[in-house]
Scaffold this active site. Structure first.
Site, PDB file in Angstrom:
ATOM      1  N   ASP A 153       7.683  -4.503  15.698  1.00  0.00           N
ATOM      2  CA  ASP A 153       6.428  -3.942  16.199  1.00  0.00           C
ATOM      3  C   ASP A 153       6.707  -2.494  16.590  1.00  0.00           C
ATOM      4  OD1 ASP A 153       4.162  -3.151  17.580  1.00  0.00           O
ATOM      5  OD2 ASP A 153       4.044  -4.958  18.809  1.00  0.00           O
ATOM      6  N   VAL A 154       6.115  -1.551  15.865  1.00  0.00           N
ATOM      7  CA  VAL A 154       6.435  -0.136  16.095  1.00  0.00           C
ATOM      8  C   VAL A 154       5.821   0.414  17.372  1.00  0.00           C
ATOM      9  CG1 VAL A 154       6.772   0.317  13.642  1.00  0.00           C
ATOM     10  CG2 VAL A 154       4.507   0.669  14.664  1.00  0.00           C
TER      11      VAL A 154
ATOM     12  N   GLY B 225       0.787  -1.225   0.000  1.00  0.00           N
ATOM     13  CA  GLY B 225       0.000   0.000   0.000  1.00  0.00           C
ATOM     14  C   GLY B 225       0.819   1.275   0.000  1.00  0.00           C
TER      15      GLY B 225
ATOM     16  N   TYR C  45      -9.688   5.307  16.305  1.00  0.00           N
ATOM     17  CA  TYR C  45      -8.777   5.572  15.185  1.00  0.00           C
ATOM     18  C   TYR C  45      -8.633   7.068  14.944  1.00  0.00           C
ATOM     19  CZ  TYR C  45      -7.143   5.568  10.298  1.00  0.00           C
ATOM     20  OH  TYR C  45      -6.453   5.786   9.134  1.00  0.00           O
TER      21      TYR C  45
END
Length: 247
Positions: free
Chosen positions: A61-62, A20, A153
């Site tokens: 894993d950020v 993406g 979100y």
């Protein structure tokens, strides 16, 4: 088409680069001369292969400080000091408030917002020594729209704008800029499940009546991470075909 090599000599970290928008950003930065540290939960080997020797993949894993330590270690061992950080990785489950649980809220915040803070803590010292750096947080135009089931979100994406604005104030004297980019709904694997009617509803709210492609988001990011944008910081740049409404 010839490359201007506007990012020659820079090292860029791009999270969520397995597909993406993140993949498009990684490819574009490499095309313009940057060396790319491509990050995803699983190492984005296809993107690294497409770029070649100027890319390295990292599985991390950020939302975890250890993840950022691993990213920094690989970057330094492979290319040296990181100059550019694009925080693109995101977590976006749809849950109406009645169904939204605390674990989902915390995971959304940790991936979308904590990562911005953790990356700054990891890479600011080196950028300050070099008197040059670029942070770009990928927010969302949903912060200005009516989208149901995404309160967590939207809160995290609004937080990105606020953090970039505040961070910009702290680091401007060191030649470091911090900006947010707000894409509209983009044609990626994550949105392909939408039916034709949903897609049309999106287009009808835009001035440019088509779905955004990942490549549509790239140009503004190339600008913000270049020397040309040295006087642009603390901004929220909307890239959504004219859907966002100021209000």
């Amino acid at each position: 088409m010839s490359s201007s090599l506007s990012h020659q000599g820079r090292v860029a970290v791009v999270t969520g680069s397995g597909r993406g928008i993140g993949a498009a950003i990684a490819l574009a930065l490499a095309y313009h001369g940057a060396k790319v540290v491509a990050v995803d939960l699983q190492s984005p080997n296809a993107i690294v292969a497409a770029i070649g020797r100027n890319a390295v993949g990292v599985a991390a894993d950020v939302s975890d400080p250890d993840g950022w330590a691993a990213i920094a270690r690989v970057a330094e061992e492979t290319f040296g000091q990181v100059d550019i950080v694009i925080n693109n990785a995101a977590y976006y489950p749809n849950h109406p408030i009645e169904e939204l649980d605390l674990d989902t809220w915390k995971r959304t915040m940790s991936v979308n917002l904590d990562a911005q803070f953790l990356s700054a803590k990891q890479f600011l010292p080196g950028m300050r020594r070099n008197k040059w750096g670029r942070f770009v947080g990928i927010s969302s135009n949903s912060v200005g729209l009516t989208v149901k089931g995404m309160s967590h979100y939207i809160a995290s994406k609004m937080g990105i704008i606020g953090f970039m604005r505040g961070l910009a104030n702290d680091v401007a004297s060191d030649g470091i800029t911090c900006n947010a980019v707000l894409p509209g709904l983009t044609n990626t694997v994550a949105t392909q499940a939408q039916g034709e009617e949903q897609r049309k509803a999106t287009w009808q709210g835009q001035a440019i009546q088509r779905f955004a492609e990942p490549e549509d988001i790239v140009g503004p990011i190339l600008f913000l991470t270049s020397d040309d944008a040295a006087f642009m910081t603390g901004q929220a740049l909307v890239v959504d075909g004219g859907q966002y409404r100021v209000g």
